[in-house]
Write an enzyme that holds these catalytic residues in place. Structure first.
Site, short mmCIF file in Angstrom:
data_model
loop_
_atom_site.label_atom_id
_atom_site.label_comp_id
_atom_site.label_asym_id
_atom_site.label_seq_id
_atom_site.Cartn_x
_atom_site.Cartn_y
_atom_site.Cartn_z
CG ASN A 119 2.87 -10.64 6.79
OD1 ASN A 119 2.04 -11.36 6.26
ND2 ASN A 119 3.98 -10.28 6.15
CG ASP B 122 4.19 -11.22 -2.57
OD1 ASP B 122 3.90 -10.16 -1.97
OD2 ASP B 122 5.36 -11.59 -2.73
C1 FPP Z 1 1.27 -9.55 0.33
O1 FPP Z 1 1.41 -8.44 -0.50
C2 FPP Z 1 -0.06 -9.55 0.88
C3 FPP Z 1 -0.37 -9.51 2.20
C4 FPP Z 1 0.63 -9.52 3.27
C5 FPP Z 1 -1.76 -9.44 2.65
C6 FPP Z 1 -2.71 -10.36 1.95
C7 FPP Z 1 -4.05 -9.79 2.10
C8 FPP Z 1 -4.98 -9.74 1.12
C9 FPP Z 1 -4.82 -10.37 -0.18
C10 FPP Z 1 -6.24 -9.01 1.30
C11 FPP Z 1 -7.16 -9.46 2.34
C12 FPP Z 1 -7.32 -10.92 2.49
C13 FPP Z 1 -8.42 -11.50 2.97
C14 FPP Z 1 -8.45 -12.95 3.22
C15 FPP Z 1 -9.63 -10.73 3.24
P1 FPP Z 1 2.48 -7.33 -0.14
O2 FPP Z 1 1.81 -6.25 0.60
O3 FPP Z 1 3.64 -7.97 0.53
O4 FPP Z 1 2.87 -6.84 -1.57
P2 FPP Z 1 4.28 -6.27 -2.03
O5 FPP Z 1 5.22 -7.45 -2.04
O6 FPP Z 1 3.98 -5.77 -3.38
O7 FPP Z 1 4.66 -5.20 -1.07
#
Ligand code: FPP
Length: 228
Positions: A65, A17
């Site tokens: 998501n 996250d």
């Molecule tokens: C949460 O951060 C992250 C995600 C929903 C996506 C996770 C994806 C990756 C780490 C990159 C790609 C992964 C792979 C396996 C290639 P957020 O966007 O909710 O962060 P925030 O809470 O700061 O908005």
């Protein structure tokens, strides 16, 4: 059920996250946070394999998501596709088996094809089992594993329940499980870190493993004492 007493967590699960906030703090669009996050995924996978972790499960895209803006969802799906495409060879060379868990049917066809390819190519990997959760919901997985549901829906038996998690790490400062591996985390040690996912380094992971090694895992028993 097998209970782990190892100092290195055998099964590590990570809720990655903080990508969006990482980008916003740098005045960049959110997608750049996901791109940076994908780079960190590569380093973390390699680091965990070197440390002796046997199973690593990463929460990349939850079933909730899909409710994000369409451009962000599309960008993430493209990122997963290019990541699996480019990582097939290095994972195979490192002896890392990759599997994707979650509901594959809603993913774009091209992504499903790349997933099947990378899974087939890395299937013989024995050093570490990397699982990436895409369109994953733990409640849906548990429901799907119930015999009554299997009978009604013709599902395969026990495909979605994983081995128990030893260490669950969540980055980004929130302290919740967000429908990730609820069953498998029954006796997991929980570690919530304020660091944003793209800022995770090998040193952050090593500190997490040291923290894990200091914890006393009792599984509901009384503490073990060395007799005199
Ligand atoms: C949460 O951060 C992250 C995600 C929903 C996506 C996770 C994806 C990756 C780490 C990159 C790609 C992964 C792979 C396996 C290639 P957020 O966007 O909710 O962060 P925030 O809470 O700061 O908005």
């Amino acid at each position: 059920m097998k209970q782990s007493t190892s100092l290195v967590p055998q099964h590590v699960a990570i809720i990655m996250d903080g990508n969006g906030r990482w980008a916003e703090r740098k005045g960049r669009p959110r997608w750049m946070g996901h791109v940076a996050g994908a780079r960190v995924v590569k380093d973390v996978v390699a680091h965990c394999a070197r440390a002796g972790v046997e199973q690593l499960t990463l929460y990349a895209f939850s079933s909730d998501n899909w409710n994000r803006p369409v451009e962000e969802v599309a960008g993430l799906l493209e990122l997963f596709e290019s990541h699996f495409r480019t990582q097939a060879e290095p994972l195979e060379q490192k002896g890392i088996r990759l599997s994707v868990i979650g509901q594959r049917t809603r993913l774009p066809l091209a992504l499903r094809q790349v997933i099947s390819d990378v899974e087939a190519r890395t299937a013989a990997g024995r050093r570490m089992h990397l699982r990436v959760a895409l369109d994953y919901s733990s409640r849906a997985a548990i429901q799907g594993a119930l015999p009554a549901q299997q009978a009604v829906r013709g599902l395969a038996r026990g495909t979605t329940i994983l081995p128990p998690v030893d260490l669950l790490v969540r980055t980004g400062g929130e302290r919740r499980l967000s429908d990730f591996l609820l069953w498998e985390c029954a006796y997991a040690e929980l570690l919530f870190l304020d660091v944003l996912w793209p800022d995770v380094t090998g040193a952050v992971l090593d500190a997490a493993f040291e923290d894990f090694a200091r914890r006393e895992r009792r599984y509901g028993h009384v503490p073990q004492r060395v007799s005199a």
